[in-house]
Design a protein around this motif. Sequence first.
Motif, mmCIF file in Angstrom:
data_model
loop_
_atom_site.group_PDB
_atom_site.id
_atom_site.type_symbol
_atom_site.label_atom_id
_atom_site.label_comp_id
_atom_site.label_asym_id
_atom_site.label_seq_id
_atom_site.Cartn_x
_atom_site.Cartn_y
_atom_site.Cartn_z
ATOM 1 N N VAL A 153 49.789 38.701 35.934
ATOM 2 C CA VAL A 153 48.403 38.389 35.590
ATOM 3 C C VAL A 153 47.619 38.068 36.862
ATOM 4 O O VAL A 153 46.502 38.556 37.063
ATOM 5 N N GLY A 154 48.213 37.263 37.734
ATOM 6 C CA GLY A 154 47.560 36.912 39.005
ATOM 7 C C GLY A 154 47.259 38.131 39.852
ATOM 8 O O GLY A 154 46.265 38.164 40.581
ATOM 9 N N ALA A 155 48.106 39.148 39.746
ATOM 10 C CA ALA A 155 47.895 40.378 40.521
ATOM 11 C C ALA A 155 46.651 41.124 40.062
ATOM 12 O O ALA A 155 46.090 41.919 40.819
ATOM 13 N N GLN A 156 46.218 40.869 38.839
ATOM 14 C CA GLN A 156 45.051 41.577 38.314
ATOM 15 C C GLN A 156 43.742 40.853 38.613
ATOM 16 O O GLN A 156 42.661 41.373 38.354
ATOM 17 N N ILE A 157 43.836 39.654 39.153
ATOM 18 C CA ILE A 157 42.645 38.931 39.590
ATOM 19 C C ILE A 157 42.429 39.351 41.040
ATOM 20 O O ILE A 157 43.088 38.846 41.955
ATOM 21 N N ILE A 158 41.536 40.302 41.228
ATOM 22 C CA ILE A 158 41.428 41.020 42.499
ATOM 23 C C ILE A 158 40.022 40.920 43.088
ATOM 24 O O ILE A 158 39.038 41.052 42.382
ATOM 25 N N PHE B 299 51.681 45.119 39.478
ATOM 26 C CA PHE B 299 51.118 44.950 40.815
ATOM 27 C C PHE B 299 49.593 45.047 40.738
ATOM 28 O O PHE B 299 49.035 45.459 39.726
ATOM 29 N N ALA B 300 48.927 44.677 41.806
ATOM 30 C CA ALA B 300 47.457 44.659 41.842
ATOM 31 C C ALA B 300 46.880 45.988 41.366
ATOM 32 O O ALA B 300 47.377 47.061 41.738
ATOM 33 N N GLY B 301 45.849 45.903 40.538
ATOM 34 C CA GLY B 301 45.207 47.103 40.026
ATOM 35 C C GLY B 301 46.028 47.820 38.973
ATOM 36 O O GLY B 301 45.861 49.018 38.772
ATOM 37 N N PRO C 140 38.693 43.338 45.842
ATOM 38 C CA PRO C 140 39.158 44.504 46.591
ATOM 39 C C PRO C 140 38.674 44.511 48.040
ATOM 40 O O PRO C 140 37.491 44.630 48.312
ATOM 41 N N VAL C 141 39.625 44.339 48.950
ATOM 42 C CA VAL C 141 39.345 44.402 50.384
ATOM 43 C C VAL C 141 40.415 45.312 50.981
ATOM 44 O O VAL C 141 41.578 44.934 51.025
ATOM 45 N N PRO C 142 40.055 46.527 51.405
ATOM 46 C CA PRO C 142 41.069 47.421 51.970
ATOM 47 C C PRO C 142 41.585 46.902 53.309
ATOM 48 O O PRO C 142 40.824 46.255 54.018
ATOM 49 N N PRO C 143 42.803 47.117 53.705
ATOM 50 C CA PRO C 143 43.825 47.812 52.940
ATOM 51 C C PRO C 143 44.588 46.897 51.995
ATOM 52 O O PRO C 143 45.362 47.353 51.169
ATOM 53 N N VAL C 144 44.401 45.586 52.080
ATOM 54 C CA VAL C 144 45.144 44.628 51.257
ATOM 55 C C VAL C 144 44.136 43.813 50.442
ATOM 56 O O VAL C 144 43.321 43.096 51.024
ATOM 57 N N PRO C 145 44.198 43.889 49.102
ATOM 58 C CA PRO C 145 43.227 43.136 48.297
ATOM 59 C C PRO C 145 43.579 41.647 48.209
ATOM 60 O O PRO C 145 44.736 41.266 48.341
ATOM 61 N N PHE C 146 42.564 40.826 47.992
ATOM 62 C CA PHE C 146 42.792 39.418 47.670
ATOM 63 C C PHE C 146 43.242 39.359 46.213
ATOM 64 O O PHE C 146 42.602 39.971 45.346
ATOM 65 N N THR C 147 44.319 38.638 45.926
ATOM 66 C CA THR C 147 44.762 38.460 44.538
ATOM 67 C C THR C 147 45.167 37.004 44.325
ATOM 68 O O THR C 147 45.319 36.241 45.285
#
Length: 184
Positions: free
Chosen positions: A21-26, A71-73, A28-35
């Motif tokens: 669930v935490g991975a879906q709180i995003i 995982f994120a996204g 988006p900052v390339p290349p690594v998103p904040f989660t």
Amino acid sequence: MGNERLKMMILAALFAALMGVGAQIIIPVPPVPFTAQTLVLPLMAIILGKRYGTLAAVLYVLLGTIGIPVFAGMKAGLGIIFGPTGGFILSYIPAAFLIGWIFEKGGGRTAAAVAATVVGAMFILLAGTVWLKYMGSLPWSGAFAGGMLPFIIPDLIKAGFAAVVGVLVRNRLASARLLPAALR
């Protein structure tokens, strides 16, 4: 004894789900998103301890690796693990152990929790940045700028918050006798 072990395995599975669930709180900052994963991970390591916190991290990584979109996204699979951000994900396993171990060695005090979560956050950032450099074919400056620099302050804030809340929750669970005697 068996009930305590089962209870802890259920809590580990619950925290693995919370990682998803935490991975879906995003953000988006390339290349690594904040989660929010880096908030859930230290919480689970403090609350569950090194053994079951690590089990939760292993379960989370395995779920995503076999194709469950945690995982994120809502992503999953070996392509993510062996992609540029895979080092961050893989580092969750040793980081959970490290946080739990430092916290337990520190006697379960809040100061030990803060130290443990800060060390864990820095470990994740370092391991993930090294992986990002090689798997993303980036120069060190690019890997540092994309994988570490923007995350240091937010991750330190999340680490401090997770330490304080984690100790509070763990103490409440222990006083209610909802944690095994070994974790109280």
